[in-house]
Scaffold this active site. Structure first.
Site, PDB file in Angstrom:
ATOM      1  N   SER A  38      44.374  47.489  38.792  1.00  0.00           N
ATOM      2  CA  SER A  38      43.543  46.501  39.479  1.00  0.00           C
ATOM      3  C   SER A  38      43.950  46.414  40.942  1.00  0.00           C
ATOM      4  O   SER A  38      45.008  46.915  41.345  1.00  0.00           O
ATOM      5  CB  SER A  38      43.735  45.130  38.831  1.00  0.00           C
ATOM      6  OG  SER A  38      45.046  44.666  39.113  1.00  0.00           O
ATOM      7  N   LYS A  39      43.117  45.753  41.706  1.00  0.00           N
ATOM      8  CA  LYS A  39      43.429  45.555  43.122  1.00  0.00           C
ATOM      9  C   LYS A  39      44.724  44.753  43.248  1.00  0.00           C
ATOM     10  O   LYS A  39      45.526  44.991  44.151  1.00  0.00           O
ATOM     11  CB  LYS A  39      42.280  44.823  43.793  1.00  0.00           C
ATOM     12  CG  LYS A  39      42.549  44.553  45.257  1.00  0.00           C
ATOM     13  CD  LYS A  39      41.315  44.089  45.976  1.00  0.00           C
ATOM     14  CE  LYS A  39      41.593  43.856  47.438  1.00  0.00           C
ATOM     15  NZ  LYS A  39      42.746  43.011  47.710  1.00  0.00           N
ATOM     16  N   ARG A  40      44.900  43.831  42.328  1.00  0.00           N
ATOM     17  CA  ARG A  40      46.107  43.016  42.363  1.00  0.00           C
ATOM     18  C   ARG A  40      47.362  43.888  42.234  1.00  0.00           C
ATOM     19  O   ARG A  40      48.348  43.693  42.924  1.00  0.00           O
ATOM     20  CB  ARG A  40      46.054  41.960  41.244  1.00  0.00           C
ATOM     21  CG  ARG A  40      46.983  40.819  41.433  1.00  0.00           C
ATOM     22  CD  ARG A  40      46.339  39.466  41.146  1.00  0.00           C
ATOM     23  NE  ARG A  40      45.471  39.476  39.978  1.00  0.00           N
ATOM     24  CZ  ARG A  40      45.871  39.124  38.757  1.00  0.00           C
ATOM     25  NH1 ARG A  40      47.116  38.796  38.515  1.00  0.00           N
ATOM     26  NH2 ARG A  40      44.998  39.088  37.770  1.00  0.00           N
ATOM     27  N   ASP A  77      47.896  45.704  45.499  1.00  0.00           N
ATOM     28  CA  ASP A  77      48.421  44.790  46.522  1.00  0.00           C
ATOM     29  C   ASP A  77      49.903  44.504  46.265  1.00  0.00           C
ATOM     30  O   ASP A  77      50.733  44.541  47.169  1.00  0.00           O
ATOM     31  CB  ASP A  77      47.656  43.458  46.516  1.00  0.00           C
ATOM     32  CG  ASP A  77      46.232  43.626  47.050  1.00  0.00           C
ATOM     33  OD1 ASP A  77      45.943  44.706  47.613  1.00  0.00           O
ATOM     34  OD2 ASP A  77      45.420  42.694  46.886  1.00  0.00           O
ATOM     35  N   GLU A  84      39.066  38.635  53.813  1.00  0.00           N
ATOM     36  CA  GLU A  84      40.280  39.408  53.482  1.00  0.00           C
ATOM     37  C   GLU A  84      40.086  40.883  53.831  1.00  0.00           C
ATOM     38  O   GLU A  84      39.056  41.479  53.524  1.00  0.00           O
ATOM     39  CB  GLU A  84      40.574  39.275  51.978  1.00  0.00           C
ATOM     40  CG  GLU A  84      41.882  39.918  51.589  1.00  0.00           C
ATOM     41  CD  GLU A  84      42.009  40.187  50.078  1.00  0.00           C
ATOM     42  OE1 GLU A  84      42.997  40.795  49.688  1.00  0.00           O
ATOM     43  OE2 GLU A  84      41.107  39.776  49.307  1.00  0.00           O
TER      44      GLU A  84
END
Ligand code: GLU
Length: 513
Positions: free
Chosen positions: A264-266, A269, A287
């Protein structure tokens, strides 16, 4: 044989996830290999999720990655338009066909009625809360209301959706090219909405109608769409298009680097790597997410990395040009299981591709970076720097970031090197070396090397002992490429001036401490 026609069909709901690039790539490779056609279709019928700028972003990302379209929103083509919001009339017409043949029906249920259906099902202990064969006859739809009432409601402009009437007690069988046989009972499926109350088709209707009309031969898409595939098969049947149904290939997930689960993007990041091909600024939140391009990944390295996440060539070969991939690719060698997204592997590919570049090509990156920093540099110098830095960088911007000393004299020095290596011997050698350089008629790496040898021999101090001190006085840092080459590039005057400055300032530090 049927012409290979494949499509990448993203929804412009935000930036293109890196998994989407892989899906587009696999489609592209098959199309090229089979002399087929690659199509970009924009699936923008969900107005609530539409994000301005996303379509452009997708187009630019694919272009950067080298995935070229034969037909699509930009290229046009025989089945235009390729943007679904411009094909509303077409879907309406096909929905009508299903209504007329009894495969679909109007449903007028309000939100409250649907909620109360779910509540009743929950209370009855049903694990499936859905609008289906078991429940449709309890609801407000054209199967229960009678023709007169339905016409009255339609004429009065009451909101409605069109639902697909899932056939009862059938087995849907499809062959997925990656997963093999998939068999699902229609009791598992609900009466999906085909047309929404805003007059837009849902994904399912638009997708199937377009794949048929655009003569798509293979549907290659992410695994998350596998649960929808049986419904799509039923739609092909209901339309009477089963003979022209595309073949399906559902791609394995990209998994997070640590642990299990979808990347995921999480995760990206959290672990500090990009997940979008290009930098993306979310228009709602503002963002900014840095892209692979802006992080210094070369498109060919990213492609090479991505293709191996789920596909293997069956050989030891790792580095592939796009042409080689087109030759070797096959759907049969795509694995069923998810592929871990190991960013270090992407960096490794980047290194390989950077090393394969000529010094001139790398110099162009360097000059570009310098220009942005307002620093001028001759092309010759940039080529020289690129040549000695090449083996030491993972990203083009490191040419500049790790090689700042080529342009700017150090104002601070690596403390560790100073404390270990800056001593009276170093000062004596550096002083003598600086004087020798100053007197030299010409100066380059080999002159520097000879002068240093002469100085250390006459002072009887091993060159190895003072090398780090010399390096730190010229560059400020303890590591880097060949110091003699660095000095040649920096030039005689600058070398003299930097050593002089270091002797004054570092010496002062030593005395003070
Ligand atoms: N619009 C769908 C998506 O956003 C396409 C799925 C498909 O390829 O059928 O992924």
């Amino acid at each position: 044989m049927k012409e290979v026609r494949v499509r990448f069909a993203p929804s412009p709901t935000g930036a293109l996830h890196i998994g989407g690039v892989r899906t587009a790539l696999y489609n592209y490779l098959l199309a090229r290999q089979q002399n087929g056609k690659m199509i970009l279709r924009i699936e923008d019928t969900d107005q609530n999720r539409f994000v301005p700028g996303a379509e452009d972003y997708i187009i630019q990302s694919l272009a950067w990655a080298g995935i070229k379209m034969d037909e699509g929103v930009m290229e046009g083509g025989p089945y235009a338009p390729y943007r679904q919001s411009e094909r509303k009339g077409i879907y309406r017409q096909y929905a009508q066909q299903l209504l007329d043949s009894g495969h679909a029906y109007y449903a007028f249920d309000t939100e409250e009625e649907l909620e109360s259906l779910r509540e009743r099902q929950k209370a009855a202990g049903s694990d499936q809360q859905q609008y289906s064969a078991a429940t449709r006859l309890q609801m407000s739809n054209s199967l229960t209301l009678g023709a007169v009432e339905v016409k009255k409601r339609l004429d009065a402009g009451m909101p409605y959706v069109i639902r697909f009437k899932i056939p009862e007690n059938q087995e849907v069988h499809l062959v997925d090219l990656i997963r093999g046989d998939v068999i699902v009972s229609t009791t598992q499926l609900d009466d999906k909405v085909l047309m929404k109350s805003d007059g837009m088709p849902t994904y399912h209707l638009a997708n199937v109608v377009d794949d048929f009309l655009m003569k798509i031969s293979h549907v290659i898409r992410g695994e998350e769409w596998l649960p929808s595939a049986p419904l799509h098969v039923l739609l092909y049947r209901a339309f009477g298009w089963e003979m022209n149904m595309p073949q399906f290939a559902h791609l394995p997930l990209l998994l997070k680097p640590d642990g299990n689960g979808k990347l995921s993007k999480r995760d990206a990041d959290r672990m500090g790597f990009p997940i979008f091909p290009l930098t993306w600024k979310d228009p709602k939140t503002g963002e900014v997410s840095k892209g692979f391009r802006e992080s210094g990944y070369l498109p060919e390295a990213l492609i090479n990395f991505l293709v191996l996440l789920g596909w293997n060539p069956g050989t030891e070969q790792e580095v592939f040009s796009m042409e080689e991939l087109i030759d070797s690719f096959s759907l049969e060698r795509i694995s069923k299981s998810g592929a871990k997204f190991d960013i270090h592997k992407a960096q490794w590919f980047n290194e390989q591709y950077l090393r394969a570049k000529t010094d001139q090509e790398l110099a162009a990156y360097l000059l570009d970076g310098l220009q942005q920093g307002g620093i001028s540099c001759s092309t010759d110098k940039a080529v020289q720097i690129s040549s000695i830095m090449k083996e030491r960088i993972r990203f083009p911007q490191e040419l500049w970031e790790h090689g700042q000393y080529f342009f700017i004299a150090p104002s601070a020095y690596d403390e560790q090197v100073i404390s270990k290596k800056w001593n009276a011997d170093a000062v004596r050698v550096l002083t003598a070396f600086r004087d020798a350089v100053q007197k030299a008629e010409s100066f380059d790496a080999s002159v520097a090397k000879n002068l240093l040898e002469q100085v250390t021999t006459s002072l009887q101090i091993g060159a190895g002992k003072i090398m780090q001190a010399l390096r730190v006085s010229v560059t400020g840092v303890g590591g880097g490429p060949d110091l003699m080459m660095i000095m040649e590039i920096i030039g005689k005057e600058e070398v003299v001036s930097r050593i002089t400055y270091a002797l004054e300032h570092i010496h002062a530090n030593v005395r003070q401490s």
